[in-house]
Design an enzyme around this catalytic site. Structure first.
Site, PDB file in Angstrom:
ATOM      1  N   TRP A 324       0.833  -1.200   0.000  1.00  0.00           N
ATOM      2  CA  TRP A 324       0.000   0.000   0.000  1.00  0.00           C
ATOM      3  C   TRP A 324       0.872   1.257   0.000  1.00  0.00           C
ATOM      4  CZ3 TRP A 324      -0.291   4.048   3.491  1.00  0.00           C
ATOM      5  CH2 TRP A 324      -1.362   4.929   3.348  1.00  0.00           C
ATOM      6  N   HIS A 325       2.017   1.190   0.677  1.00  0.00           N
ATOM      7  CA  HIS A 325       2.873   2.367   0.773  1.00  0.00           C
ATOM      8  C   HIS A 325       3.566   2.699  -0.550  1.00  0.00           C
ATOM      9  CE1 HIS A 325       2.384   1.955   5.144  1.00  0.00           C
ATOM     10  NE2 HIS A 325       2.815   3.198   5.218  1.00  0.00           N
ATOM     11  N   GLY A 326       3.777   1.747  -1.387  1.00  0.00           N
ATOM     12  CA  GLY A 326       4.430   2.054  -2.647  1.00  0.00           C
ATOM     13  C   GLY A 326       4.545   0.844  -3.556  1.00  0.00           C
ATOM     14  N   PHE A 471       2.232   8.299  -1.679  1.00  0.00           N
ATOM     15  CA  PHE A 471       1.540   7.042  -1.431  1.00  0.00           C
ATOM     16  C   PHE A 471       0.036   7.181  -1.687  1.00  0.00           C
ATOM     17  CE2 PHE A 471       5.038   6.901   1.901  1.00  0.00           C
ATOM     18  CZ  PHE A 471       5.950   6.394   0.994  1.00  0.00           C
TER      19      PHE A 471
END
Length: 471
Positions: A324-326, A471
């Site tokens: 989800w962060h990247g 993000f």
């Protein structure tokens, strides 16, 4: 538009002035909605269409979830919402990532596949507002919440500018009810909200950007090989930078909402004083942790189906949280390390369930937690595995003969600032900011506020975007 810009200062002053006028409540809500669209359109106007699509799809899906009969019909409307939201997120955020990995897989199979140019611009904050809107239809589907009473309230929930692009990740049950009655901040709430905005901007502009960003860049973006001291100081600099950057955004957002008469949940609770990783995730990015727990970990089985299933759910949740962060495998490794830490901690707690650590042991465990968190930050910050291994080798003292990268002034500066941040977290570990400030004399508070404002004005530079905008 970023909080740390003169444009936002003018924008917020206008919004606050309009919100304070003796207008009908619906008119003031429309003003906030239009202002929120302008706030988002300042980055890339066409991407406002994505907000509209997400808003309209989820609004109608939630209404149908209440009106239709039959399990399959309700599931179909829920899936429409999930597919629409995750589909947009997958295309814009993970399209290039998936295409590149498919090309690499084809290459390992002996196929020379060269995909066409596929240049996708990532809409700011898409991960945040996607999770916020999905929680709306999922809560209605699970019968944990009722749909919003009118479209204006729901549209304002989606686009409310303080939380729109980098959280906190709001639930409809937290914000939509606040739109039911007229709201305007009193004098005390306005002062405290402005103070929170000042604190947040001080963390971002002065600490994160002016002091900590450069040492981290020299280690992680430079061509040199970091030795033991440089690798640790560069990583500690990033640990302070990302906290001050992200917590600074959240604090500013909460303060801005408070100035308008609205309440938003805390997103950070002095995480570098955490003892263990379950404690860390109760303190770091709290709204994301809660979202992953409620909509991913628990549906995967949580801790209700035996230890093996629990560990599997835990690891899957953290791996997906990392992704989800990247769109990069380094973020997946970051999430996997946290999943490993959490699983190991769970096993150790079961093994030593009767042990109660004393104050010294508690502090030692806290420092160990912080050191292990810094190891994970290496994969979060590094743009490639090659760079990550280079920094990790430096932290382990394996880069023999490495030339110094950071000047002495940076070594001393980072050590002092990070020690102050960690020390402040430990002092505030069992306290709240509100209760602490209530005991501080007013003249001292005013002096501290003035010093932060002065430092912000002196350090104000190019208005660097917040890290979590990517993000």
């Amino acid at each position: 538009m970023v909080f740390n810009s003169l444009t936002f200062v003018v924008f917020f002053a206008c919004v606050l002035a309009l919100h304070s006028l003796p207008l009908a409540w619906n008119t003031r809500k429309i003003n906030l909605l239009v202002a929120s669209y302008l706030f988002y359109a300042a980055w890339n106007p066409p991407f406002v269409l994505l907000l509209w699509i997400s808003t309209v799809v989820d609004w109608w899906a939630a209404k149908k979830l209440v009106s239709v009969q039959g399990r399959n019909a309700r599931r179909a409307w829920m899936l429409l919402s999930v597919v629409a939201n995750l589909g947009m997120l997958a295309y814009f955020k993970y399209g290039n990532f998936l295409l590149e990995n498919f090309r690499a897989l084809a290459s390992t199979l002996g196929l020379d596949y060269q995909p066409p140019a596929f240049d996708i611009v990532l809409p700011v904050g898409i991960s945040f507002y996607t999770f916020a809107t999905m929680s709306y239809t999922l809560d209605v589907y699970l019968r944990r919440a009722a749909p919003a009473r009118n479209f204006l309230d729901y549209a304002l929930f989606v686009t409310f500018f303080p939380h729109l692009v980098a959280g906190p990740i709001m639930r409809p049950t937290e914000l939509v009810p606040q739109f039911a009655e007229p709201r305007r901040a009193g004098a005390d709430a306005l002062r405290f909200g402005l103070a929170l905005m000042t604190l947040g901007l001080f963390q971002k502009i002065v600490l994160a950007d002016a002091f900590l960003a450069r040492p981290a860049e020299m280690v992680y973006d430079g061509k040199g090989t970091p030795g033991l001291l440089d690798a640790w100081i560069g990583t500690l600099a990033f640990s302070g930078q990302i906290f001050c950057d992200f917590a600074g955004y959240s604090t500013t957002a909460i303060g801005a909402a408070m100035c308008l008469g609205f309440a938003m949940p805390d997103n950070f609770r002095f995480p570098y004083a955490a003892v263990g990783f379950s404690d860390f995730w109760r303190r770091w990015h709290i709204t994301l942790s809660a979202w992953l727990r409620d909509y991913l970990y628990i549906p995967l089985g949580g801790n209700r189906h035996g230890e093996a299933r629990t560990y599997l759910a835990l690891m899957a949740t953290m791996l997906l949280g990392g992704l989800w962060h990247g769109a990069s495998w380094t973020f997946v490794v970051w999430g996997g390390l946290h999943g490993t830490y959490l699983a190991t901690e769970r096993a150790l707690r079961r093994r030593f369930s009767g042990w109660q650590p004393g104050p010294l042991a508690l502090f030692g465990l806290g420092l160990l937690t912080y050191a292990l968190v810094n190891l994970t930050w290496v994969f979060f910050r590094a743009h490639s595995f090659g760079k990550a291994w280079l920094v990790l080798n430096g932290m382990l003292g394996l880069n023999g003969g490495a030339e110094p990268i950071l000047p002495v002034v940076h070594l001393v500066m980072v050590a002092g600032i990070v020690a102050a941040i960690v020390g402040a977290h430990w002092l505030m570990r069992e306290r709240t900011l509100e209760s602490t400030l209530a005991r501080v004399p007013a003249p001292l508070l005013s002096a501290g506020w003035a010093l932060m404002l002065f430092a912000i004005v002196i350090a104000q530079g190019a208005g660097n975007a917040f890290i979590y905008f990517q993000f």
